[in-house]
Design a protein around this motif. Sequence first.
Motif, PDB file in Angstrom:
ATOM      1  N   LYS A 164      28.920  31.851  44.045  1.00 51.00           N
ATOM      2  CA  LYS A 164      28.186  32.662  43.080  1.00 51.00           C
ATOM      3  C   LYS A 164      28.821  34.035  42.853  1.00 51.00           C
ATOM      4  O   LYS A 164      28.625  34.640  41.800  1.00 51.00           O
ATOM      5  N   ARG A 165      29.565  34.509  43.858  1.00 52.57           N
ATOM      6  CA  ARG A 165      30.100  35.866  43.745  1.00 52.57           C
ATOM      7  C   ARG A 165      31.381  35.977  44.566  1.00 52.57           C
ATOM      8  O   ARG A 165      31.477  35.402  45.652  1.00 52.57           O
ATOM      9  N   ILE A 166      32.349  36.714  44.035  1.00 52.45           N
ATOM     10  CA  ILE A 166      33.587  36.991  44.760  1.00 52.45           C
ATOM     11  C   ILE A 166      33.691  38.499  44.934  1.00 52.45           C
ATOM     12  O   ILE A 166      33.838  39.244  43.951  1.00 52.45           O
ATOM     13  N   ASN A 167      33.581  38.958  46.156  1.00 53.85           N
ATOM     14  CA  ASN A 167      33.698  40.392  46.445  1.00 53.85           C
ATOM     15  C   ASN A 167      35.156  40.724  46.782  1.00 53.85           C
ATOM     16  O   ASN A 167      35.505  41.040  47.928  1.00 53.85           O
ATOM     17  N   GLY A 168      35.966  40.623  45.798  1.00 52.46           N
ATOM     18  CA  GLY A 168      37.386  40.875  45.994  1.00 52.46           C
ATOM     19  C   GLY A 168      38.152  40.543  44.737  1.00 52.46           C
ATOM     20  O   GLY A 168      37.569  40.300  43.669  1.00 52.46           O
ATOM     21  N   GLU A 283      50.333  35.862  37.553  1.00 52.61           N
ATOM     22  CA  GLU A 283      49.315  36.813  37.101  1.00 52.61           C
ATOM     23  C   GLU A 283      48.473  36.201  35.989  1.00 52.61           C
ATOM     24  O   GLU A 283      47.236  36.354  35.964  1.00 52.61           O
ATOM     25  N   TYR A 284      49.129  35.500  35.054  1.00 54.88           N
ATOM     26  CA  TYR A 284      48.390  34.865  33.961  1.00 54.88           C
ATOM     27  C   TYR A 284      47.403  33.841  34.516  1.00 54.88           C
ATOM     28  O   TYR A 284      46.249  33.762  34.057  1.00 54.88           O
ATOM     29  N   ALA A 285      47.835  33.059  35.504  1.00 55.40           N
ATOM     30  CA  ALA A 285      46.949  32.072  36.111  1.00 55.40           C
ATOM     31  C   ALA A 285      45.755  32.747  36.766  1.00 55.40           C
ATOM     32  O   ALA A 285      44.612  32.271  36.665  1.00 55.40           O
ATOM     33  N   ALA A 286      45.992  33.878  37.454  1.00 55.41           N
ATOM     34  CA  ALA A 286      44.893  34.610  38.086  1.00 55.41           C
ATOM     35  C   ALA A 286      43.931  35.163  37.042  1.00 55.41           C
ATOM     36  O   ALA A 286      42.698  35.110  37.216  1.00 55.41           O
ATOM     37  N   MET A 287      44.463  35.685  35.949  1.00 55.15           N
ATOM     38  CA  MET A 287      43.613  36.212  34.880  1.00 55.15           C
ATOM     39  C   MET A 287      42.789  35.104  34.241  1.00 55.15           C
ATOM     40  O   MET A 287      41.601  35.277  33.937  1.00 55.15           O
ATOM     41  N   MET A 292      37.521  32.321  33.671  1.00 56.47           N
ATOM     42  CA  MET A 292      36.716  31.100  33.780  1.00 56.47           C
ATOM     43  C   MET A 292      35.534  31.305  34.727  1.00 56.47           C
ATOM     44  O   MET A 292      34.424  30.831  34.465  1.00 56.47           O
ATOM     45  N   LEU A 293      35.779  31.969  35.839  1.00 51.94           N
ATOM     46  CA  LEU A 293      34.710  32.208  36.811  1.00 51.94           C
ATOM     47  C   LEU A 293      33.587  33.020  36.192  1.00 51.94           C
ATOM     48  O   LEU A 293      32.394  32.705  36.359  1.00 51.94           O
ATOM     49  N   VAL A 294      33.958  34.060  35.477  1.00 49.68           N
ATOM     50  CA  VAL A 294      32.947  34.921  34.850  1.00 49.68           C
ATOM     51  C   VAL A 294      32.160  34.141  33.802  1.00 49.68           C
ATOM     52  O   VAL A 294      30.932  34.258  33.706  1.00 49.68           O
ATOM     53  N   ARG A 295      32.871  33.319  33.016  1.00 49.22           N
ATOM     54  CA  ARG A 295      32.173  32.517  32.018  1.00 49.22           C
ATOM     55  C   ARG A 295      31.199  31.530  32.653  1.00 49.22           C
ATOM     56  O   ARG A 295      30.178  31.176  32.053  1.00 49.22           O
ATOM     57  N   ARG A 296      31.496  31.087  33.861  1.00 52.23           N
ATOM     58  CA  ARG A 296      30.610  30.165  34.560  1.00 52.23           C
ATOM     59  C   ARG A 296      29.486  30.885  35.317  1.00 52.23           C
ATOM     60  O   ARG A 296      28.724  30.254  36.052  1.00 52.23           O
ATOM     61  N   VAL A 300      32.604  38.634  39.722  1.00 52.90           N
ATOM     62  CA  VAL A 300      33.866  38.988  40.364  1.00 52.90           C
ATOM     63  C   VAL A 300      33.970  40.505  40.378  1.00 52.90           C
ATOM     64  O   VAL A 300      33.989  41.135  39.319  1.00 52.90           O
ATOM     65  N   THR A 301      34.031  41.087  41.572  1.00 54.14           N
ATOM     66  CA  THR A 301      34.064  42.556  41.650  1.00 54.14           C
ATOM     67  C   THR A 301      35.469  43.116  41.463  1.00 54.14           C
ATOM     68  O   THR A 301      35.638  44.264  41.054  1.00 54.14           O
ATOM     69  N   GLY A 302      36.472  42.328  41.777  1.00 47.61           N
ATOM     70  CA  GLY A 302      37.836  42.827  41.726  1.00 47.61           C
ATOM     71  C   GLY A 302      38.586  42.418  40.472  1.00 47.61           C
ATOM     72  O   GLY A 302      38.020  41.862  39.529  1.00 47.61           O
ATOM     73  N   LYS A 303      39.872  42.679  40.485  1.00 48.07           N
ATOM     74  CA  LYS A 303      40.732  42.410  39.341  1.00 48.07           C
ATOM     75  C   LYS A 303      41.547  41.139  39.585  1.00 48.07           C
ATOM     76  O   LYS A 303      41.516  40.556  40.678  1.00 48.07           O
ATOM     77  N   ALA A 304      42.282  40.719  38.588  1.00 48.40           N
ATOM     78  CA  ALA A 304      43.234  39.620  38.721  1.00 48.40           C
ATOM     79  C   ALA A 304      44.622  40.211  38.953  1.00 48.40           C
ATOM     80  O   ALA A 304      45.027  41.160  38.272  1.00 48.40           O
TER      81      ALA A 304
END
Length: 532
Positions: A164-168, A283-287, A292-296, A300-304
């Motif tokens: 549900k959440r990624i703190n990183g 980097e593109y894959a991480a972004m 996708m995670l946010v849309r679901r 996500v608290t951190g960056k890609a």
Amino acid sequence: MRPTSACAQETSPAPPAPAILHPAYPNGSGTALGQQIETLLADPAVSRAHWGIAVTTLDGTPLYGHDEGKLFRPASNNKIFTTATAMALLGPNKTFDTRIFGKLDAATGIVTGDLTLLGGGDANFGADDLPYARRSESMPTPAQPPALTDLAALVDQLAAKGVKRINGDIVGDDTLFPYEPYAESWAQDDQVWGFGAPVSALSITNNQLELVITPGKPTKVQLLQNFPYYTVHAEVSTVAAGNQADGIQIERLPGSRVIRVYGSIAADAAPDVEEVAIADPAEYAAMALRAMLVRRGMAVTGKARARHQKPNDPGSYHTEVLTPDPCDTMNIAGGTCTADCDAPSTPAGAMLASHTSAPLSDDVVLTNKVSQNLHAELFLHNLGLQASCGDGSTLDGARYIRAYLTHAGLDADDFFFLDGSGLSDHDLVAPRATASFLAYVARQPWFAQWKASLPDAGENGSLSRRFPDPPLKGHVFAKTGTLGESRALSGYLDAASGRTVIFSVMVDDHTPATSADHATMDKIVRAIGATQ
């Protein structure tokens, strides 16, 4: 410096290999084939170029040669050696895993710290190219960014685990092998295009995006990216129907995320689809994963961001490529040589999701049919992981392929490869070495699979429009190659006599901006088919 295997440190240098005695190749005007080829090469349109030709029976017995022992730039004929070595040493059924790691509290659905997308050297991750199928000439112009279905499937697995959440941060990790996006001596102006896309252990959608230019008032220029990654500055005009357009050019400075598109397109032209390289695939894959995670609905608290492994200093690169590793030579020959090597590290946390690629043999078909440079380079890097204490570097891959080719009986002075695709203009090979290797490959248990990967005259791949009529249609199975003023065509031919022969035709330094060498090459192949 790269790690050295323990066995290599303890093994005395091998004595110099005896010189290979090359069988004589008939040449000159003493045969019908020789007479025809001499006449073709005397044409002023092609006579100033450098030509090399080798023709043999399927078992390697020479039938005809013209400067067959001289060195030529192989261009994409390099893929013959890379893909066949991959079939031999990685195996047709080899697969590659792309995985996600993180510290998940199953009770709360919270990932503490970074969520890491770990690349496994899969050339097809995020692409829908397999199994290979000939692209229809009438295929509609793409209108949407790539679907990234493999990445979406990983997100489905995370959702099923209750994330549900990624703190990183979301980390795209391509540290499976050193980050060497471009091989030795690749041209800088190739790096903006899809065919010169950077190499990464975490590749996605072939490390390229499609740019669509549609004529109109105004001209429509659309980069099909999954999220804002590049900024496009368009300077493209539409000229009147029937007028000569300048064509489309793309420019991106190294390190820049700004793409300049300029030129012109005719009003009655079909949309122009160009392939643009992704600057940093990990980097593109991480972004893409973060989006996708946010849309679901996962916070996500951190960056890609990307995580790369710095390459080792290979010293004198050219010398290192030519220096065999005793362990590699021994193991390829069927011996046993073990080495005390450092184990690769894995990200913190548990594996939360994984994707397994299609088998290597499927990718070999795609790679040879369409001459896919990125995939050939990833074969080379994955071979580098198999080398003794190999870290998957370009150097390890090139040396491991070299060890296999010498094991196959090739003269070590007859070839020199710095990459896996042939984009390097420092790659060199003699036509007789290519013909000899094709004869060796024909004796391997996986030959039928590999031969089926070669373009088929008049039918598919890069030969779909060459030799479109009988008797050669469907009877030439060969790899093409083009790089600057160099061209090559090598493979198998069903001759008029009913037997299959091997041929390798290479040309260097032909007259720029002409296709006379291309036409002459095809005439040479027709002559081989008619006389042998």
